[in-house]
Design a protein around this motif. Sequence first.
Motif, short mmCIF file in Angstrom:
data_model
loop_
_atom_site.label_atom_id
_atom_site.label_comp_id
_atom_site.label_asym_id
_atom_site.label_seq_id
_atom_site.Cartn_x
_atom_site.Cartn_y
_atom_site.Cartn_z
N LYS A 8 38.46 35.99 41.32
CA LYS A 8 39.28 35.40 42.72
C LYS A 8 38.92 35.33 43.88
O LYS A 8 38.59 34.88 44.94
CB LYS A 8 40.62 36.49 42.88
N GLY A 9 36.86 36.13 43.48
CA GLY A 9 35.97 36.42 44.75
C GLY A 9 34.52 36.42 44.20
O GLY A 9 34.46 36.73 43.40
N VAL A 10 34.11 35.98 44.40
CA VAL A 10 32.45 35.23 44.30
C VAL A 10 31.78 35.98 45.63
O VAL A 10 31.67 35.11 46.64
CB VAL A 10 32.41 33.83 43.79
N ALA A 212 32.37 42.66 52.09
CA ALA A 212 33.29 41.82 52.49
C ALA A 212 34.53 40.88 51.56
O ALA A 212 35.10 40.46 52.45
CB ALA A 212 32.08 40.81 53.07
N LEU A 213 34.67 41.27 50.49
CA LEU A 213 35.82 41.63 49.62
C LEU A 213 37.21 42.08 49.98
O LEU A 213 36.96 43.34 50.00
CB LEU A 213 35.14 41.04 48.36
N GLU A 214 38.20 41.47 50.71
CA GLU A 214 39.07 42.44 50.25
C GLU A 214 39.77 42.99 48.95
O GLU A 214 39.58 42.64 47.67
CB GLU A 214 40.35 41.96 51.58
N PRO A 215 40.49 43.86 49.20
CA PRO A 215 41.20 44.67 47.71
C PRO A 215 41.60 44.53 46.85
O PRO A 215 41.32 44.12 46.20
CB PRO A 215 41.68 45.72 48.48
N GLY A 216 42.60 43.17 47.30
CA GLY A 216 42.96 42.20 46.55
C GLY A 216 42.35 41.11 45.97
O GLY A 216 43.23 40.52 45.41
N LEU A 221 33.21 38.30 40.90
CA LEU A 221 31.64 37.90 39.89
C LEU A 221 30.62 37.62 41.02
O LEU A 221 30.71 37.00 41.87
CB LEU A 221 31.44 36.28 39.32
N VAL A 222 29.58 38.64 40.96
CA VAL A 222 28.10 38.63 41.77
C VAL A 222 26.89 37.80 40.93
O VAL A 222 26.86 38.24 40.15
CB VAL A 222 27.37 39.90 41.70
N LEU A 223 26.17 37.07 42.23
CA LEU A 223 25.23 35.78 41.40
C LEU A 223 24.36 36.75 42.14
O LEU A 223 24.07 36.37 43.07
CB LEU A 223 25.57 34.52 41.44
N LEU A 224 23.46 37.64 41.14
CA LEU A 224 22.45 37.73 41.43
C LEU A 224 21.17 36.95 41.30
O LEU A 224 22.03 36.18 40.46
CB LEU A 224 22.17 39.54 40.57
N THR A 225 20.20 37.22 42.04
CA THR A 225 18.99 36.83 41.79
C THR A 225 17.61 36.53 41.54
O THR A 225 16.33 36.40 41.38
CB THR A 225 18.68 35.94 42.85
N GLY A 238 36.33 45.73 37.54
CA GLY A 238 37.23 44.62 38.67
C GLY A 238 35.64 44.00 38.88
O GLY A 238 35.75 42.53 39.82
N VAL A 239 34.17 44.85 38.48
CA VAL A 239 33.47 43.36 38.78
C VAL A 239 32.49 43.43 37.24
O VAL A 239 32.48 43.90 37.47
CB VAL A 239 32.03 44.20 40.25
N THR A 240 32.40 41.84 38.12
CA THR A 240 31.26 41.40 36.71
C THR A 240 29.93 41.00 37.47
O THR A 240 30.08 40.05 38.23
CB THR A 240 31.77 39.76 36.39
N TYR A 241 28.52 41.15 36.95
CA TYR A 241 27.38 41.28 37.53
C TYR A 241 26.49 40.00 36.73
O TYR A 241 26.84 40.04 35.63
CB TYR A 241 26.62 42.12 37.69
N ALA A 242 26.36 38.61 36.95
CA ALA A 242 25.32 37.94 36.55
C ALA A 242 23.66 38.14 36.66
O ALA A 242 23.21 38.16 38.40
CB ALA A 242 26.36 36.47 36.96
N GLN A 243 22.67 38.19 36.22
CA GLN A 243 21.88 37.90 36.77
C GLN A 243 20.77 37.21 35.27
O GLN A 243 21.17 36.75 35.23
CB GLN A 243 21.17 38.80 36.32
#
Length: 284
Positions: A8-10, A212-216, A221-225, A238-243
């Motif tokens: 739902k959030g990126v 900055a994402l809301e609870p819902g 998905l977090v795109l790292l660099t 609830g959080v997936t990190y892609a690197q």
Amino acid sequence: MPERNSYKGVVFAGGGSRCFWQAGFWQTAGPALHLTPSAVVAVSAGASTACHIFSGEIEAAMEYYQAAHARRARYDPPGRNPFLPDPTGLRVYREALESVLEGEPFQRLKQGPDLRIFMSRPPAWAKSALGVGLGYLGYSLDKSMGDPVHHRYARKLGFQPMVGHASQCATVRELVDLVVASSCLPPMVPWCSWNGCKVVDGGILDNAPLEALEPGETPALVLLTRRYPSHELRNHPGVTYAQPSKELAISKWEKANPNLVRESYEQGLRDGELFARRGAEALY
């Protein structure tokens, strides 16, 4: 393995020229997983990448950056200090957005997910180049001594978060001003303001601002660099990190090597395919 359309959030982390990896990643992982987030948070150069992605203009942006890097390679001196003022780099950054977003792409962007662009608001005592330098020192301490993914020292120094919404920008120029504000690091980029407040690079406060994402708005998905120790990226409900699957050859300050721009983008294409097939663990 990631589920189709499950995020739902990126979050698009900052990283300067390393953010070209994010562009490639999304080009393959996005369609393969049918990613249609309702909320997107982006910071610094990750905000520029997010604008190009959700306007549908990634290929046009990549062509622009490669041509701009090739032009600059003809006169940019090797070993140039990246912390000196760089009006040419700032002009390229702005024009990359202005040239590809005008018209329908801007409307597509505004009709897409809620794009929130993250900035840092310095305390009163830090509204000088020295103050920003101390904030950047806190950022560096976080990377070397604290939590390398999410920062804390700048907040202890009094820096506060500020968010601007792409959907509320009336013109492309206003949106570009917002993206530049999220990337502002004096003296390299002159002081910026948003809604009457002085602001600097959001990455000083948090380079991957989940806050900055809301609870819902999870799963997210977090795109790292850049690469982090795998234990820092696991076991976050609830959080997936892609690197990047390997350290990127390009540096965050690179502005004059078109080959590294394309190489980073193509690594993102491969990593996005890998993520779609095997999940985030395949990138750790």
